[in-house]
Design a protein around this motif. Structure first.
Motif, PDB file in Angstrom:
ATOM      1  N   ILE A  31      41.047  39.397  34.225  1.00  0.00           N
ATOM      2  CA  ILE A  31      41.764  38.418  35.043  1.00  0.00           C
ATOM      3  C   ILE A  31      41.196  38.307  36.454  1.00  0.00           C
ATOM      4  O   ILE A  31      40.905  37.208  36.934  1.00  0.00           O
ATOM      5  CB  ILE A  31      43.265  38.756  35.076  1.00  0.00           C
ATOM      6  N   LEU A  32      41.041  39.435  37.140  1.00  0.00           N
ATOM      7  CA  LEU A  32      40.580  39.397  38.530  1.00  0.00           C
ATOM      8  C   LEU A  32      39.200  38.774  38.706  1.00  0.00           C
ATOM      9  O   LEU A  32      39.006  37.984  39.639  1.00  0.00           O
ATOM     10  CB  LEU A  32      40.639  40.797  39.144  1.00  0.00           C
ATOM     11  N   SER A  51      43.714  43.533  33.793  1.00  0.00           N
ATOM     12  CA  SER A  51      43.607  42.729  35.016  1.00  0.00           C
ATOM     13  C   SER A  51      42.253  42.904  35.679  1.00  0.00           C
ATOM     14  O   SER A  51      41.623  41.927  36.092  1.00  0.00           O
ATOM     15  CB  SER A  51      44.707  43.116  36.004  1.00  0.00           C
TER      16      SER A  51
END
Length: 98
Positions: free
Chosen positions: A58-59, A54
């Motif tokens: 993703i972030l 993440s």
């Protein structure tokens, strides 16, 4: 000056109040630490890879790249702490059973 007045003045000092608050929270929270640490330790093989992916992929794509680094660093520190705790437990077990 009576004893109660001295005690009241001593407790009115900010450092005494801070010490009493920390002691109260420590005594109350100590019972929660062991179950929380057991849960964190038992699930570390799940949450660390999820946080790493993440934070790394993703972030930043969602526009939250500024929190990705500190989040990954905090997760890595917690994961290494879990691994060191496991190593300590294994070393103690080995020493006691040799």
């Amino acid at each position: 000056m009576t004893l109660t007045t001295q005690a009241r003045e001593a407790f009115a000092h900010p450092l005494t109040q801070l010490s009493a608050l920390v002691s109260l929270l420590g005594a109350w929270g100590f019972g929660w630490f062991e179950p929380a640490w057991t849960f964190i330790s038992a699930t570390s093989s799940y949450w660390f890879p999820a946080i790493a992916v993440s934070a790394g992929e993703i972030l930043p794509r969602l526009g939250y790249g500024e929190i990705a680094g500190p989040l990954l660093l905090g997760a890595a520190i917690a994961f290494v702490t879990v691994q060191l705790d496991r190593l300590k437990d294994r070393a103690v077990s080995w020493y006691n059973n040799r």
